[in-house]
Structures are given as structure tokens and as C-alpha cells.
Design a protein around this motif. Structure first.
Motif, PDB file in Angstrom:
ATOM      1  N   VAL A 295      48.897  70.811  53.763  1.00  0.00           N
ATOM      2  CA  VAL A 295      48.713  72.273  52.509  1.00  0.00           C
ATOM      3  C   VAL A 295      49.968  72.733  52.957  1.00  0.00           C
ATOM      4  CG1 VAL A 295      47.386  74.020  52.211  1.00  0.00           C
ATOM      5  CG2 VAL A 295      45.999  71.808  52.083  1.00  0.00           C
TER       6      VAL A 295
ATOM      7  N   LEU B  64      51.862  76.573  52.417  1.00  0.00           N
ATOM      8  CA  LEU B  64      51.191  78.625  52.035  1.00  0.00           C
ATOM      9  C   LEU B  64      53.343  78.965  52.506  1.00  0.00           C
ATOM     10  CD1 LEU B  64      50.091  80.104  51.263  1.00  0.00           C
ATOM     11  CD2 LEU B  64      49.795  80.777  54.343  1.00  0.00           C
TER      12      LEU B  64
ATOM     13  N   VAL C 156      50.559  78.380  47.398  1.00  0.00           N
ATOM     14  CA  VAL C 156      49.743  77.317  47.863  1.00  0.00           C
ATOM     15  C   VAL C 156      50.210  75.834  47.792  1.00  0.00           C
ATOM     16  CG1 VAL C 156      47.417  76.306  49.007  1.00  0.00           C
ATOM     17  CG2 VAL C 156      48.402  78.775  48.742  1.00  0.00           C
TER      18      VAL C 156
END
Length: 53
Positions: free
Chosen positions: A17, A19, A26
Motif C-alpha cells: 500500500v 499513500l 491510496v
């Protein structure tokens, strides 16, 4: 105290992930295999998705 419940593990999922703190975007990518070739593909996708400017 025995509740009769037992935790059963069904496998492992590797997720990457990222950001972008400037836009709040995201990017989530599931790694099908946990090896360097798949991770490099994830990095290439991140480079395409998140602008550098």
C-alpha cells in the motif's frame, strides 16, 4: 475458560500500500507472489499512478 473456538489460518496475503500524502491517493496492490519480480512491477505501477510534480 474454554470457549470452543479455534483460530484456523487459511493462508497469507501480501499487500503493498502506498499513500500520496499531498493528494490523499491510496494505491493498493496485492502481490500474487512474494518475489522481487512482482515487487518491481508494483513499484512501476506506483511510478505511473503517483505524479512526481
Amino acid at each position: 475458560m474454554d470457549t470452543g473456538l479455534e483460530y484456523i489460518r487459511h493462508g497469507i496475503v501480501s499487500v503493498t500500500v502506498a499513500l500520496d500524502v499531498h493528494t490523499g491517493q491510496v494505491v493498493v496492490e496485492e502481490l500474487k507472489r512474494n518475489d522481487s519480480a512482482h515487487f518491481i512491477r508494483v513499484l512501476a505501477r506506483l511510478q505511473r499512478c503517483i505524479s512526481t510534480g
